[in-house]
Design an enzyme around this catalytic site. Structure first.
Site, PDB file in Angstrom:
ATOM      1  N   ILE A 349     -71.668  45.842  14.906  1.00 57.43           N
ATOM      2  CA  ILE A 349     -72.702  46.249  13.945  1.00 57.43           C
ATOM      3  C   ILE A 349     -73.454  45.035  13.417  1.00 57.43           C
ATOM      4  O   ILE A 349     -74.655  45.096  13.129  1.00 57.43           O
ATOM      5  CB  ILE A 349     -72.072  47.070  12.804  1.00 57.43           C
ATOM      6  N   GLU A 375     -43.612  40.512  16.788  1.00 58.93           N
ATOM      7  CA  GLU A 375     -42.710  41.570  16.315  1.00 58.93           C
ATOM      8  C   GLU A 375     -42.674  42.743  17.286  1.00 58.93           C
ATOM      9  O   GLU A 375     -42.568  43.905  16.891  1.00 58.93           O
ATOM     10  CB  GLU A 375     -43.107  42.066  14.912  1.00 58.93           C
TER      11      GLU A 375
END
Length: 396
Positions: A349, A375
């Site tokens: 945008i 993780e």
């Protein structure tokens, strides 16, 4: 039927009215963390990211400790004892500022502190947790190795007995907080299986060189841990766990915070894109008035809203003691992946302006490239859920 009801105004960044589901305490936590970030971090974090260095990280840790967010979901030992949902909301606000800041808090509280709190001795808890909760001592968590990531059972770091002591040798990699840490929770192979050790970082043979040249998580300290004949007393071992159950339980805590945190990066990018679209004039009107721009904004907001609802649901389950590891994998997999897509769409945008650090999108997107794989990678979380669905393990 009453016709006197007045509908509340529409909130562009809370289109579903999720705030109605939050308690007064949860909203207060959000406000407190947001205020600290606005005053202490937001004005400087872009510069920290560009320079690859947090200014006065120890001072920042003490301020975070004073606010109560370090180990905030743990009970006793100077910890705030707040709910899992309140902790998640704090993670969202911290990552709306920067993933690196949330990582500092997450590694401190959900990895290093949680490991000691859950598996440590009373002596270890009393020695470390109060100062860590206050931000006066910084912790790190040593599990990942240069040649071992998703398969921690094959770690090469070893701990061997020498009389009453332990001798640790090995390497750990991609360790948040390592260079600045006062204490490291290090996992190593022993003759009895994987064990955890509480390692003061001033122990001879321990070093933590900082990893340079990162293009992601630059407002975060990332290190290698080097253990060359580190001698520790018997009291250094975490006494309450043997095997991978120990480190994996800690990772589950950290992953839960990521489920929330990723939505903070998404919200920051969405908010900046909406503001820019309303201000940017092309062809005689704001670009927010064009259909394709509105479609991008709406699609981003849909995914953000669904992600926050998922995080809130998992938080409620965690507070009720009903949250399964597979459900954390579901949240981590979905929310980080969608947050990254939101940041990328928000960048478009802004056109060329979207790659400038004057706006947060490219910084958040770069950070989330790391969050996507730390993780637990996309592949591993996919297969965790796949195994839960089918009963078949595809990665062993």
């Amino acid at each position: 039927m009453s016709t006197n009801n007045v509908l509340p105004p529409f909130a562009p960044l809370d289109p579903a009215g999720i705030d109605d589901l939050l308690t007064a305490d949860e909203i207060a936590v959000r406000s407190s963390v947001r205020q600290l970030c606005a005053e202490r971090i937001d004005p400087y974090v872009t510069d920290w990211f560009e320079r690859g260095q947090i200014e006065d990280v120890r001072g920042l840790a003490k301020e975070l400790g004073a606010l109560g967010v370090l180990g905030m979901h743990l009970e006793g030992y100077g910890c705030a004892g707040m709910s899992a949902t309140e902790y998640g909301i704090a993670c969202l606000e911290l990552e709306a500022t920067d993933s690196g800041i949330r990582s500092l808090v997450s590694v401190q509280g959900s990895l290093a502190m949680f490991a000691i709190w859950r598996w440590g001795s009373e002596e270890q808890k009393n020695e470390w947790l109060p100062s860590m909760a206050a931000g006066e001592a910084i912790g790190c968590f040593g599990l990942t190795e240069p040649d071992v990531g998703s398969d921690p059972g094959n770690m090469r770091t070893r701990a061997r007995r020498n009389g009453d002591d332990w001798i640790l040798d090995g390497r750990k990699m991609w360790i948040t907080n390592g260079t600045i840490a006062d204490v490291a929770v290090v996992w190593a192979q022993t003759d009895d299986g994987v064990r955890g050790f509480v390692v003061p970082t001033n122990t001879p043979g321990f070093s933590a060189p900082e990893i340079k040249h990162k293009q992601s998580l630059r407002a975060s300290v990332t290190s290698e841990l080097v253990l060359d004949g580190v001698r520790l007393p018997a009291s250094a071992v975490l006494p309450e766990v043997t095997g991978l159950k120990g480190p994996l339980s800690c990772l589950n805590e950290a992953r839960y915070g990521i489920v929330w945190g990723a939505m903070g990066a998404a919200r920051s990018s969405l908010e900046a894109a909406l503001s820019y679209a309303n201000d940017r004039i092309q062809f005689g009107k704001p670009i927010s008035a064009f259909q394709l721009t509105q479609q991008k904004l709406v699609d981003m907001n849909l995914e953000y809203t669904k992600g926050v609802l998922l995080a809130l649901h998992l938080g409620r389950r965690k507070d009720a003691g009903k949250l399964r590891p597979e459900q954390v994998s579901l949240g981590k997999l979905n929310n980080v992946r969608q947050a990254l897509e939101i940041c990328r769409a928000a960048r478009t945008i802004l056109g060329a302006n979207g790659i400038s650090l004057e706006y947060p999108m490219i910084r958040h997107a770069n950070n989330l490239e790391s969050v996507l794989t730390y993780e637990g990678t996309v592949e591993m979380h996919t297969l965790v859920i796949g195994q839960a669905m089918t009963g078949h393990s595809a990665f062993r």
